[in-house]
Design an enzyme around this catalytic site. Structure first.
Site, PDB file in Angstrom:
ATOM      1  N   THR A 175      27.119  -8.013 -35.593  1.00  0.00           N
ATOM      2  CA  THR A 175      26.144  -7.761 -36.653  1.00  0.00           C
ATOM      3  C   THR A 175      25.228  -6.619 -36.230  1.00  0.00           C
ATOM      4  O   THR A 175      24.805  -6.550 -35.085  1.00  0.00           O
ATOM      5  CB  THR A 175      25.309  -9.026 -36.956  1.00  0.00           C
ATOM      6  OG1 THR A 175      26.196 -10.052 -37.367  1.00  0.00           O
ATOM      7  CG2 THR A 175      24.303  -8.793 -38.071  1.00  0.00           C
ATOM      8  N   PHE A 177      21.650  -4.902 -36.837  1.00  0.00           N
ATOM      9  CA  PHE A 177      20.303  -5.193 -37.324  1.00  0.00           C
ATOM     10  C   PHE A 177      19.514  -3.890 -37.369  1.00  0.00           C
ATOM     11  O   PHE A 177      19.747  -2.998 -36.547  1.00  0.00           O
ATOM     12  CB  PHE A 177      19.568  -6.131 -36.358  1.00  0.00           C
ATOM     13  CG  PHE A 177      20.115  -7.537 -36.338  1.00  0.00           C
ATOM     14  CD1 PHE A 177      19.492  -8.548 -37.041  1.00  0.00           C
ATOM     15  CD2 PHE A 177      21.247  -7.842 -35.595  1.00  0.00           C
ATOM     16  CE1 PHE A 177      19.985  -9.856 -37.009  1.00  0.00           C
ATOM     17  CE2 PHE A 177      21.753  -9.134 -35.559  1.00  0.00           C
ATOM     18  CZ  PHE A 177      21.115 -10.143 -36.266  1.00  0.00           C
TER      19      PHE A 177
END
Ligand code: PEP
Ligand code: MN
Length: 566
Positions: A175, A177
């Site tokens: 992921t 961010f």
């Protein structure tokens, strides 16, 4: 004293956002857990936090559209990015076969990353606000047929067993961010990226002409994303990430040309592109800042970098946590007067949903002629009530010589206001392995209160609960003046759970509910209140004790308020 910036993240302690944040900043910041992405943005907007951290893209499920939409609406800048590996675990209160799990809770993004695994499970899938929040729910509710999908860190924090691991559909689930900020600009960095959002002119080839500019300037694009223009159907906002900083001459020229080909253009930020070597630079910073941190007091939020959560656990009672985002009510009589009085009150509070019973056995009374408590006999009655009703027990200890004795009977030891600066007593409770609720002294400043907590922490006991119980002022209408401003001050300065005792704080049963509501709104982790089945015949503090009917209404009202506050 070193000041550490605050970072708003979505999710409880142990969330993937916290993991990503630690990778980016190490111990150089303090995290502020928030319930939603909107709350993260609001916290930075109103300067409660210097930075916010939001997931924007995942290798299995693609873009996180809420983050894109929020970037458009706010005036915050992207000042950094961090990419982290995400691995999911199925967590439950005990090791049970998978076939016994009937419900699985997690954040919707985590659920979709584990869709292959979940399809094989015959159970109800329930999306909630957070992965770590779902682990906290399992820990709190103790349903052996429920499980959470969350991180390994969350398993450890919430005392859960791992019943299946690596649940993500494909390995190498990552992921990305972004870091957002209102005032901070990242310094210029040669490996930068820039993110912009624009709408194209309404004519054929419009998007092509925009992209051609980047081609002509030799600027490498790293991502293109479109989101619906919510007020003009079938038009889109385009989000573009490219290599380079807006201060690079080529980039700034390209952006100038872009103005001609767009009817809306916003630069969301230029920031250092993430690389694992950047993570090494951060690690170096971390070590340097750790040196600084050791000069801070043990109670300070900056030093610990996260909230203290106290776990009470007993096989015959179950488990409850203090300081993990819930509002805990501790209730019971001022003094243990006898079996009937204690049991009637214990029964009523248990039925109302309370998990922790209070009751004084050693009473520090202002007058030597007032009832002084039943001593060890009172502790024995508390222990009987503990077993009969499945309630954790808190009771006061007034003398260093009695610490061991009281600790044998209770789950939490209380240090009363009159003993807040009994340093021998503080050192003694600092050496036991049970949580201590420390009350603010009658005329103690917040600084003195914190230094008393430091006495306990410095002896090795990390589980201290601070309790505001009113201070002495010129006002005589109330027994004490309840200092509600102490709540946000203590929450900001310390990592310790903060409680309020509105019974001693006001001395008036009518004020107990409004002051408890105010405490909840001001951010307290809970209240401790006095309840008596017959307040008019109480041997101590009858005036401030709620009767059972008032107490039931008190619990209903607090529940309603908690639901409203979300
Ligand atoms: C109590 O909780 O019973 C008590 C004596 O409180 P304080 O120490 O706050 O006066
Ligand atoms: Mn009392």
């Amino acid at each position: 004293m070193a000041y550490l910036p605050k970072v708003a993240i979505q999710g409880e302690e142990g969330s993937f956002s916290e993991e990503a944040g630690r990778k980016y900043w190490g111990n150089t910041v303090v995290f502020l857990p928030k319930r939603s992405f909107e709350d993260v943005v609001n916290s930075v907007e109103k300067r409660e936090a210097e930075y916010g951290l939001l997931p924007i893209e995942n290798t299995l499920i693609g873009s996180i559209s809420t983050t894109y939409d929020l970037l458009l609406e706010s005036n915050l800048k992207i000042t950094g990015e961090v990419i982290t590996q995400v691995s999911h675990y199925l967590l439950a209160i005990k090791k049970v076969p998978l076939s016994e799990i009937k419900r699985v809770y997690s954040h919707p993004a985590a659920l979709s990353q584990c869709s292959i695994f979940l399809q094989k499970l015959n159970c109800k899938i329930i999306p909630i606000y957070d992965t770590a929040g779902s682990a906290m729910k399992i820990c709190r509710e103790k349903d052996p047929h429920s499980a959470a999908i969350a991180s390994k860190l969350a398993a450890k924090l919430y005392n859960l067993e791992t019943i299946a691991e690596k649940l993500e559909d494909y390995p190498n689930n990552q992921t990305r961010f972004i870091i957002i900020s209102k005032d901070k600009e990242e310094e210029y960095h040669k490996n930068s990226k820039t993110t912009i959002v624009f709408t194209t002119l309404h004519r054929p080839g419009a998007l092509y002409r925009v992209l051609k500019i980047f081609n002509d300037f030799g600027i490498n694009l790293t991502k293109l994303e479109s989101r619906p223009h919510r007020t003009e159907p079938w038009r889109s906002y385009f989000y573009l990430d490219f290599e380079g900083h807006q201060k690079d001459p080529l980039v700034s020229e390209a952006l100038e040309e872009l103005k001609e080909e767009t009817n809306f253009l916003k630069i969301l930020g230029s920031y250092p592109a993430w690389s694992e070597s950047r993570s090494k630079e951060q690690a170096k910073l971390r070590i340097e800042s750790q040196k600084d941190l050791s000069s801070l007091p043990l109670y300070s939020r900056e030093r610990k970098g996260k909230q203290t959560i106290i776990h009470l656990k007993d096989p015959s009672i179950g488990e409850t946590i203090i300081g993990g985002g819930d509002f805990t009510v501790i209730a019971g009589p001022c003094s243990v007067e006898g079996r009937k009085q204690l049991f009637k009150t214990a029964n009523a509070i248990k039925e109302a949903g309370v998990k922790i019973l209070r009751g004084g056995a050693f009473k520090p009374r202002t007058s030597p002629y007032s009832f002084q408590g039943l001593g060890e006999e009172g502790l024995k009655l508390l222990q009987e009530a503990r077993e009969a009703y499945g309630l954790f027990i808190i009771s006061e200890v007034v003398s260093p010589a009695d610490v061991e004795l009281v600790a044998r009977y209770v789950d939490i030891l209380q240090i009363g206001a009159r003993n807040m600066q009994n340093f021998t007593l503080l050192k003694e409770v600092g050496q036991i392995k049970k949580p201590v609720l420390l009350k603010r002294g009658l005329s103690a400043t917040i600084e003195e209160f914190l230094l008393s907590a430091e006495y306990i922490l410095s002896r090795g006991n990390e589980d201290v609960i601070l309790c505001e119980r009113g201070i002495r002022t010129f006002e005589t209408v109330t027994r004490n003046t309840l200092d509600l401003s102490a709540i946000p001050i203590l929450k900001e300065r310390t990592h310790l759970p903060v409680f309020v005792d509105p019974s001693h704080g006001t001395g008036n049963k009518k004020l107990v509910l409004p002051m408890s509501k105010a405490s909840m709104v001001a951010g307290a982790d809970g209240v401790m209140v006095e309840v008596h089945f017959q307040p008019e015949s109480a041997l101590s503090d009858g005036n401030q004790s709620l009767d059972l009917e008032m107490f039931n209404n008190f619990m209903d009202e607090l529940k309603k308020l908690k639901e409203k506050l979300g």
